[in-house]
Design an enzyme around this catalytic site. Structure first.
Site, PDB file in Angstrom:
ATOM      1  N   GLN A 282       0.835  -1.209   0.000  1.00  0.00           N
ATOM      2  CA  GLN A 282       0.000   0.000   0.000  1.00  0.00           C
ATOM      3  C   GLN A 282       0.867   1.255   0.000  1.00  0.00           C
ATOM      4  O   GLN A 282       0.383   2.344  -0.287  1.00  0.00           O
ATOM      5  CB  GLN A 282      -0.922  -0.007   1.226  1.00  0.00           C
TER       6      GLN A 282
ATOM      7  N   CYS B 198      -9.882   2.037   8.211  1.00  0.00           N
ATOM      8  CA  CYS B 198     -10.127   3.123   9.158  1.00  0.00           C
ATOM      9  C   CYS B 198      -8.846   3.933   9.260  1.00  0.00           C
ATOM     10  O   CYS B 198      -7.794   3.481   8.861  1.00  0.00           O
ATOM     11  CB  CYS B 198     -10.519   2.566  10.515  1.00  0.00           C
TER      12      CYS B 198
ATOM     13  N   GLU C 284     -13.019   5.037   4.316  1.00  0.00           N
ATOM     14  CA  GLU C 284     -13.085   4.394   5.626  1.00  0.00           C
ATOM     15  C   GLU C 284     -14.387   4.683   6.351  1.00  0.00           C
ATOM     16  O   GLU C 284     -14.783   3.939   7.253  1.00  0.00           O
ATOM     17  CB  GLU C 284     -11.936   4.904   6.516  1.00  0.00           C
TER      18      GLU C 284
HETATM   19  O1  CDP Z   1      -7.138   6.490   0.397  1.00  0.00           O
HETATM   20  P1  CDP Z   1      -8.264   5.805  -0.288  1.00  0.00           P
HETATM   21  O2  CDP Z   1      -8.177   5.821  -1.785  1.00  0.00           O
HETATM   22  O3  CDP Z   1      -8.553   4.447   0.265  1.00  0.00           O
HETATM   23  O4  CDP Z   1      -9.606   6.584   0.139  1.00  0.00           O
HETATM   24  P2  CDP Z   1     -10.325   7.904  -0.362  1.00  0.00           P
HETATM   25  O5  CDP Z   1      -9.407   9.046  -0.440  1.00  0.00           O
HETATM   26  O6  CDP Z   1     -11.490   8.040   0.541  1.00  0.00           O
HETATM   27  O7  CDP Z   1     -10.804   7.574  -1.844  1.00  0.00           O
HETATM   28  C1  CDP Z   1     -11.514   6.412  -2.197  1.00  0.00           C
HETATM   29  C2  CDP Z   1     -12.101   6.611  -3.589  1.00  0.00           C
HETATM   30  O8  CDP Z   1     -13.242   7.481  -3.488  1.00  0.00           O
HETATM   31  C3  CDP Z   1     -11.127   7.258  -4.562  1.00  0.00           C
HETATM   32  O9  CDP Z   1     -11.290   6.748  -5.862  1.00  0.00           O
HETATM   33  C4  CDP Z   1     -11.550   8.706  -4.501  1.00  0.00           C
HETATM   34  O10 CDP Z   1     -11.194   9.451  -5.609  1.00  0.00           O
HETATM   35  C5  CDP Z   1     -13.064   8.610  -4.324  1.00  0.00           C
HETATM   36  N1  CDP Z   1     -13.573   9.824  -3.640  1.00  0.00           N
HETATM   37  C6  CDP Z   1     -14.391  10.714  -4.303  1.00  0.00           C
HETATM   38  O11 CDP Z   1     -14.800  10.440  -5.444  1.00  0.00           O
HETATM   39  N2  CDP Z   1     -14.771  11.889  -3.690  1.00  0.00           N
HETATM   40  C7  CDP Z   1     -14.375  12.170  -2.427  1.00  0.00           C
HETATM   41  N3  CDP Z   1     -14.736  13.308  -1.830  1.00  0.00           N
HETATM   42  C8  CDP Z   1     -13.569  11.251  -1.727  1.00  0.00           C
HETATM   43  C9  CDP Z   1     -13.161  10.093  -2.366  1.00  0.00           C
END
Ligand code: CDP
Length: 806
Positions: A237, A385, A760
């Site tokens: 990761q 989380c 999360e």
């Molecule tokens: O770090 P991780 O990618 O697990 O988590 P995240 O930042 O919450 O993003 C997860 C997915 O959701 C990604 O493809 C983000 O681009 C999308 N996302 C989104 O479309 N809009 C947001 N405000 C937050 C996340």
């Protein structure tokens, strides 16, 4: 020229930028079986490694005999701790400042601990070799219960630490004690409790579980003796951190280490840390001069790599008779297993657990966390989380329900009364965080209206009467959870991993024809970064998302980043992407001004190019500007159109949500039915609503699993009793409830595009909603708190204990 025949909406739609439900581009290869995972890496002459593991949870190793194993056809080498000592790799540093045995050195400390590494021409031969290694163990007394870990007569687990009364996080009180971490004002909090009109106190446990991604942890290491270069393909990761750690412990210069994280089949925190398999496959490759592959099986994954949770939280809340909270006091006993291998930013031994005041305006609070060793697997990872936030959310959300019960108040009303108010943001919490933004009342009220909360409570009251009259054997629970997350580690002022500040990065290069590539320091494990990162660039630069290729996971090409976990990608890497795009846009504006023969200030950005203010027909599209960047640039300007950004966020982001679960439980069988689950999330600006929905569905399914049955359980002798998918609950579509999703939008004021993380949130908020529903169902029978997981058997036991079985 822009295409004047298209409307503004059509030009915007063509970009598929932020806010668009763009289909996931990576799914074309995933759904056609064309993904490229670590186990797909097949190199000429590649060998396979497999571990001899300990059947004992605590035992001294008298001897290891390799002779028979080395005679097994195909077996080339058997590595033990003694062999690794020669290269100073018998122990490795953990992310939490502790050290961990790579292969058992003198004794074993948990069941299935790695004892020897057998290297053979194929996996079958390696397995035969594993069975032929003879290990002579002398069993030692086993410590399973963390509450007994600091008893005077508790067995000494970590002999390597004997006599050391200071650890990575300060003084140690006992030979099995790791650290004590305290935050908040103890005196003020104690005073609030002395003055309180109402108090509650409950020991709330969040049991040990495991992220259990579909793809287990694995690596392929290939050492090139001629060049002195090591290439590692792994399920990482955080690939750059792995490269730096390998350089530090192997002494191979960092530029000669190439780390490649190809497609990853789910991480959920399981693939953040460093495992013995990575070290052993690297050493074996150096020793044999051939590539070596190590692939964990499911039982190895569940029983030896990174557990999650195992927090035992004594929770006290002080309040007025009217239900205004006046103080919070929490003590956590944290079971870390045999080594402290928690994956948290260095300065945070209990992660961000000090978000435990949740969404409520506590005037004062105090938190103390004691970490202890037991004979269990190490880990303590952020399973979907952000560094112990899910434990904190569970603690406070159960606590608020218990308080509501004591006050005879509706739990929704209690929450509304104590929420941080919109005008209080940025809000300074009693335990040290500055919440960037929020509108909790609007979210809670929207959730209550949608599920018709008042009607649910009326229905519940009627059902309880019917139960008392003996007309039904079913009880009904309404579980509320209102959570505040803290994601986006993090500002370098307080977040680092092994001394490396937790920024993130993006490099964008636009090609002459108007297409481009973005390389990012994050690493998708299924979250859809290839889709959403291109959407940010599409909106920022006016180039269709389809024309941007996103690449992650290769440390030779991607700029240095701290990786993907704890929903940090959007808050940190997402910001770096927007900032890199803005640097390019600034240069594009200069080129456009040159082409249109106006001053830069006379131009405005308009969807997919620059327009002269007040003269709509005078326009240069980004496509035209890209071409010009390679042949008609202003005198003195460097050709090309590319930029790099390293983004160090000023603060974390604070997504929040209101979840409501309606559940019926048959008291005679303990069988539950989730009748309704409504999840409202606020993650600020939404990049891709479809991906967000998918993230929420996935996170809720994992929350459902954890709350309702998933557990890594040990018997009194230290044997793992849920170490395979026969016993470890992984819900399928059959068990998974229907999810209703909703949202509000409160943008983050400091993030360049206003986005907060979301991946999360559903796990953080989901677990308390399920558990509160079960506890709410049983509460009228006289119970205050029933520990998770709430499987059928435990529900039936609860009904029996409460005298509901008649
Ligand atoms: O770090 P991780 O990618 O697990 O988590 P995240 O930042 O919450 O993003 C997860 C997915 O959701 C990604 O493809 C983000 O681009 C999308 N996302 C989104 O479309 N809009 C947001 N405000 C937050 C996340």
């Amino acid at each position: 020229m822009n295409d004047m025949t298209l409307t503004k909406e059509q030009r915007e739609a063509r970009l598929e930028g932020m806010g668009c439900k763009r289909k996931r581009v990576e799914d074309i290869r995933f759904t056609q079986g064309r993904g490229n995972y670590v186990d797909d890496v097949k190199l000429p002459g590649m060998l396979h490694g497999d571990f001899v593991r300990s059947p004992h949870p605590h035992a001294r190793i008298r001897s290891i005999n390799k002779d028979a194993a080395l005679k097994v056809p195909g077996v080339l080498a058997v590595l033990t701790a003694d062999d690794l000592k020669g290269v100073n790799l018998a122990w490795m540093p953990t992310l939490a400042g502790d050290v961990q045995m790579v292969l058992a050195d003198g004794k074993v400390l948990f069941q299935n601990q790695e004892v020897a590494f057998v290297v053979a021409t194929d996996r079958y031969a390696a397995d035969d070799g594993v069975n032929a290694v003879e290990v002579d163990y002398e069993p030692l007394p086993v410590l399973v219960d963390p509450f007994k870990s600091m008893d005077a007569d508790a067995p000494v687990l970590r002999e390597d630490l004997e006599g050391k009364m200071t650890g990575a996080h300060g003084p140690r009180k006992h030979h099995n004690h790791i650290f004590e971490w305290t935050v908040g004002d103890r005196d003020l909090t104690d005073a609030a409790f002395r003055k309180a009109e109402v108090t509650i106190k409950e020991m709330i446990s969040y049991h040990r579980t495991h992220p259990s991604p579909l793809e287990t942890c694995q690596s392929v290491c290939s050492f090139d003796k001629i060049k002195g270069e090591l290439t590692i393909w792994g399920t990482f990761q955080a690939p750059h951190v792995i490269r730096t750690v390998v350089a530090l412990i192997s002494k191979i210069p960092e530029h000669k280490i190439h780390v490649i994280a190809p497609d990853i089949g789910g991480g959920f925190g399981n693939k953040v840390g460093a495992y013995p398999g990575y070290i052993c496959s690297a050493v074996a490759s150096i020793v044999t001069g051939r590539p070596v592959k190590w692939v964990e099986d499911r039982i190895e994954n569940l029983t030896s790599t990174s557990f999650a949770r195992d927090y035992h939280m004594t929770t006290e809340i002080a309040a007025t008779k009217e239900g205004k909270v006046t103080g919070l006091r929490v003590h956590v006993l944290a079971d870390h297993g045999a080594f402290d291998a928690c994956a948290d930013p260095s300065k945070w031994p209990a992660g961000f657990f000090n978000i435990v005041t949740g969404s409520y305006d506590f005037p004062t609070a105090h938190l103390a966390v004691d970490g202890v060793y037991t004979n269990k697997a190490p880990g303590g990872v952020a399973y979907r989380c952000s560094f112990r936030v899910t434990e904190a959310a569970y603690c406070i959300e159960r606590g608020m329900d218990i308080l509501a019960q004591k006050l005879g108040m509706d739990p929704a009303e209690l929450r509304l009364k104590n929420f941080v108010r919109p005008e209080q943001f940025p809000y300074q919490s009693a335990l040290g965080w500055e919440y960037d933004s929020g509108d909790y009342h609007t979210a809670m009220r929207k959730a209550m209206e949608t599920v018709q909360y008042e009607d649910l409570r009326k229905e519940q009251a009627a059902k309880r009467e019917a139960f008392r009259r003996g007309e039904t054997r079913e009880i009904m629970g309404v579980g509320i959870s209102f959570f505040t997350e803290i994601v986006g580690a993090g500002p370098s002022k307080n977040c680092d991993i092994l001394g490396i500040a937790m920024f993130d990065s993006c490099e964008i290069r636009l090609h002459p024809t108007g297409a481009g590539i973005a390389r990012v320091g994050s690493k998708s494990q299924g979250q859809g970064h290839e889709t959403t990162w291109a959407q940010i660039i599409a909106t920022e630069l006016g180039i269709p998302a389809d024309d941007i290729m996103v690449e992650e996971g290769n440390t030779d090409t991607a700029p240095y980043g701290l990786g993907t976990y704890g929903s940090r990608s959007t808050p940190v890497a997402g910001a770096a992407i927007a900032m890199a795009a803005r640097k390019i846009r600034a240069k594009a504006q200069m080129i456009a001004a040159y082409l249109l023969e106006v001053h830069e200030g006379d131009l405005e950005f308009d969807i997919d190019g620059f327009r002269v203010k007040g003269l709509p027909e005078r326009f240069k599209s980004m496509k035209e500007i890209c071409w010009a960047a390679y042949n008609s640039i202003p005198p003195g300007m460097e050709p090309g159109l590319e930029a790099v950004s390293y983004y160090d966020p000023p603060n974390m982001t604070y997504p929040f949500g209101a979840y409501i679960c309606v559940m019926d439980i048959d008291v005679d069988t303990g069988v539950y039915k989730v009748r309704r689950f409504y999840a409202l999330d606020d993650c600020g600006t939404r990049i891709n609503p479809m991906i967000i929905e998918g993230q929420v569905h996935g996170g809720l399914t994992e929350a459902f699993a954890i709350a309702m049955g998933q557990e890594i359980r040990y018997d009194d002798n230290g044997n793992v009793v849920t170490g395979s998918l026969m016993d470890f609950f992984l819900p399928t579509a059959v068990e998974t409830p229907h999810w209703e999703t909703d949202f509000t939008v409160t943008p983050s004021p400091h993030h360049p595009i206003g986005a907060k993380g979301v991946g999360e949130s559903p796990n953080v908020g989901g677990v308390p909603a399920f558990s509160n529903a079960v506890n709410d169902a049983f509460s009228f029978l006289g119970s205050t708190h029933i520990q998770m997981p709430h499987d059928f058997w435990r529900n039936w036991q609860a009904a029996k204990t409460l005298g509901a079985l008649g």
